[in-house]
Enzyme design. Sequence first.
Site, short mmCIF file in Angstrom:
data_model
loop_
_atom_site.label_atom_id
_atom_site.label_comp_id
_atom_site.label_asym_id
_atom_site.label_seq_id
_atom_site.Cartn_x
_atom_site.Cartn_y
_atom_site.Cartn_z
N LYS A 35 0.71 -1.12 0.74
CA LYS A 35 -0.17 -0.09 -0.39
C LYS A 35 0.38 1.54 -0.26
CE LYS A 35 -0.39 -0.06 5.03
NZ LYS A 35 -1.46 -0.73 5.81
N ARG A 130 -11.30 0.32 14.34
CA ARG A 130 -11.05 0.73 13.06
C ARG A 130 -11.70 0.22 11.90
NH1 ARG A 130 -4.53 1.55 10.69
NH2 ARG A 130 -5.40 -0.87 10.05
N TYR A 253 16.86 29.33 9.44
CA TYR A 253 15.48 30.49 9.90
C TYR A 253 15.19 30.14 11.56
CZ TYR A 253 13.42 29.76 4.98
OH TYR A 253 13.81 29.97 4.13
N MET A 301 12.96 24.45 3.50
CA MET A 301 12.38 23.51 2.48
C MET A 301 13.23 22.26 1.68
SD MET A 301 10.36 24.44 -0.62
CE MET A 301 8.14 25.04 0.16
C1 LIG Z 1 -0.44 -1.52 6.96
C2 LIG Z 1 -1.36 -3.03 6.80
C3 LIG Z 1 -0.31 -3.94 7.27
C4 LIG Z 1 0.75 -4.48 7.22
O1 LIG Z 1 1.66 -3.43 8.11
P1 LIG Z 1 2.95 -3.40 8.85
O2 LIG Z 1 2.91 -2.86 10.10
O3 LIG Z 1 3.46 -2.57 7.51
O4 LIG Z 1 3.80 -4.88 8.74
C5 LIG Z 1 -0.57 -4.87 7.33
N1 LIG Z 1 -2.52 -4.83 7.19
C6 LIG Z 1 -2.93 -4.18 7.45
C7 LIG Z 1 -4.73 -4.89 7.26
C8 LIG Z 1 -2.87 -3.20 7.05
O5 LIG Z 1 -3.48 -1.75 7.05
#
Ligand SMILES: *Cc1c(COP(=O)(O)O)cnc(C)c1O
Length: 357
Positions: A35, A130, A253, A301
């Site tokens: 992802k 969640r 800065y 930046m």
């Molecule tokens: C992002 C995610 C993972 C992987 O998580 P990591 O901590 O990067 O291994 C696994 N399952 C779900 C549902 C996720 O959203």
Amino acid sequence: MPRPISATLSMSALQNNLQVVRHRSAHSKVWSVVKANAYGHGIARIWQSLRSTDGFALLDFNEAILLRESGWQGPILLLEGFFSAHDLREVSHYRLTTAVHSRWQLAALAAMSVAEPLDIYLKVNSGMNRLGFHPAEVSEIWQQLRSMSQVGHITLMSHFASADSREGVKWQVDNFERSTGHLPGPRSLANSAATLWHPNTHHDWVRPGIILYGASPSGRVEDIADTGLMPVMQLRSEIIAVQNLSAGDRVGYSGRYRAEGQQRIGVVACGYADGYPRHAPSGTPVMVAGVKTQTLGTVSMDMIMVDLTPCPEAQIGSQVELWGNQLPIDEVAASAGTLGYELMSALAPRVPVSVKL
Ligand SMILES: *Cc1c(COP(=O)(O)O)cnc(C)c1O
């Protein structure tokens, strides 16, 4: 000449990390989690190096389609499921496996006509609150799904909130078992932390993300020191200017750093618009010409300033590693109050990326 910043991705490190996962979870299949554009590494750049995986998990439809159209024929799991009933046409067309976490998704499934039944992941909310169904409704949802001709294989899935900490996973495993113990079918629970540290959760499919890229799920690099994981991303730049400070001179800065005496400092072509964390305070570690030193003052930046006291031979053109093999991304993240996850996935598009074996 281009600006000297660049990121290099090591495909041998990526493959090594998948092997580490394989050894740790020898009896499970592996969803390689890609992802967020493979945690900032770029799906298109890296997926072929992971093609010995059993499947890829992600949540963006465009990423799923890109993966299919680039030639990946194996399973693809949509971790957040489909976002509207319209998406189901693409789920079916591209043969995606989808999470189901809300009741409206059942109605959408029941209303569609499919050529082939869709494989689904029934998401159980085992305590993170969640995504997913409350343990008390899981049985009923499973029965409903099982009765639909649109639904193929059903895998039971949940996600851990604290697999990387002392709190652990037992309470969630207990909730999961209580609500699903009597239901048949494969299970998938383990993220990276559980893949490393909770073998009892591996079941049929593990879902590692961050460890494939060689960073620590807990944010502490010590926690993965004995695993054989290797960093995939190296972020490099160069010193583009040198300043000689006198006592009282201030840097950057708001003049947040003040020299106590004579001090030689370097200016590095890397700033927050490259993905370097703007909140990294003075003292954040950085490698200059192979020597560990620290940042000074506020991150700009496009530039950061670094102390050249420990590396007097450094000069304009000297190599700088912001993170990578010499300096774990977890150390930089810890100093900036964040995690390797955030730093790697925030690598900016303006940074040129090269892939090496
Ligand atoms: C992002 C995610 C993972 C992987 O998580 P990591 O901590 O990067 O291994 C696994 N399952 C779900 C549902 C996720 O959203």
